[in-house]
Design a protein around this motif. Structure first.
Motif, PDB file in Angstrom:
ATOM      1  N   ASP A  75      84.123   3.856  42.214  1.00  0.00           N
ATOM      2  CA  ASP A  75      82.917   3.101  41.873  1.00  0.00           C
ATOM      3  C   ASP A  75      82.658   1.909  42.790  1.00  0.00           C
ATOM      4  OD1 ASP A  75      85.326   2.374  40.572  1.00  0.00           O
ATOM      5  OD2 ASP A  75      84.267   1.155  39.108  1.00  0.00           O
ATOM      6  N   LEU A 101      89.024   8.093  36.839  1.00  0.00           N
ATOM      7  CA  LEU A 101      87.937   7.197  36.446  1.00  0.00           C
ATOM      8  C   LEU A 101      88.267   6.556  35.112  1.00  0.00           C
ATOM      9  CD1 LEU A 101      85.098   9.873  36.703  1.00  0.00           C
ATOM     10  CD2 LEU A 101      86.173   8.671  38.589  1.00  0.00           C
ATOM     11  N   TRP A 114      76.755   3.216  39.252  1.00  0.00           N
ATOM     12  CA  TRP A 114      77.867   3.177  38.295  1.00  0.00           C
ATOM     13  C   TRP A 114      77.534   2.268  37.121  1.00  0.00           C
ATOM     14  CZ3 TRP A 114      81.499   6.672  39.373  1.00  0.00           C
ATOM     15  CH2 TRP A 114      82.638   6.707  38.561  1.00  0.00           C
ATOM     16  N   HIS A 122      79.512   9.367  34.839  1.00  0.00           N
ATOM     17  CA  HIS A 122      80.426   9.041  35.942  1.00  0.00           C
ATOM     18  C   HIS A 122      81.176  10.290  36.403  1.00  0.00           C
ATOM     19  CE1 HIS A 122      80.658   4.600  34.439  1.00  0.00           C
ATOM     20  NE2 HIS A 122      79.530   4.855  35.066  1.00  0.00           N
TER      21      HIS A 122
END
Length: 173
Positions: A75, A101, A114, A122
């Motif tokens: 991200d 993530l 993001w 995501h």
């Protein structure tokens, strides 16, 4: 893989590998921005200092690694397609990229998309990075959070404070 070569991109003082990684993995490289942190990383055999936002080229030969990891830092990358293309280039045939993530980030560092999307989105974003970068088979994802059975999801967002998903793609060469 027997004694896999592993590259951890966006690494720091820890690479989130098992403590006994040296017993069964071969070359282990951390690539990150902070030399002082990287020098403290005891899970790797070498490290490279590099800002992938300034230059997304990975400083390795083609087919150098069996596995490339990225733990809770995709991200922050401003050129994710170029970096995923580079990941495909440095992976050996049959190699895999594994990007973890979470539902936490530093908002001042994260890319705009993001901040405007939820946990489920995501996963799709990272999967699309692999897809559109080219060189990968169809990506897959799995949630590896604790307490999944008792922790609800709401509007695409996990309510688990320890949420963690892994998006994985095998190189297609």
């Amino acid at each position: 893989w027997e004694q896999p070569a592993i590259l951890d991109i966006c690494a720091s003082h820890v690479s989130h590998f098992p403590t006994d990684i040296a017993e069964y993995a071969g070359r282990r490289v951390a690539l990150g921005m902070n030399e002082q942190e990287l020098a403290q990383n005891r899970q790797v055999s070498e490290y490279i200092v590099k800002d992938l936002n300034a230059d997304p080229t990975l400083p390795f030969n083609d087919n150098s690694f069996d596995i490339v990891t990225n733990v809770v830092s995709i991200d922050y990358l401003t050129q994710p397609l170029q970096i995923c293309s580079e990941v495909a280039r440095v992976l050996k045939p049959g190699g895999a990229a594994m990007f973890a993530l979470s539902n936490r980030c530093f908002p001042t560092k994260a890319i705009n998309i993001w901040l405007k999307t939820n946990d489920l989105e995501h996963v799709f974003i990272v999967g699309s990075y692999f897809h559109y970068a080219g060189g990968f088979k169809t990506p897959s994802a799995v949630e590896v959070s604790p307490n999944q059975e008792t922790t609800p999801w709401r509007d695409g967002a996990s309510q688990n404070i320890a949420y963690l998903a892994v998006v994985q793609a095998t190189v297609d060469k």
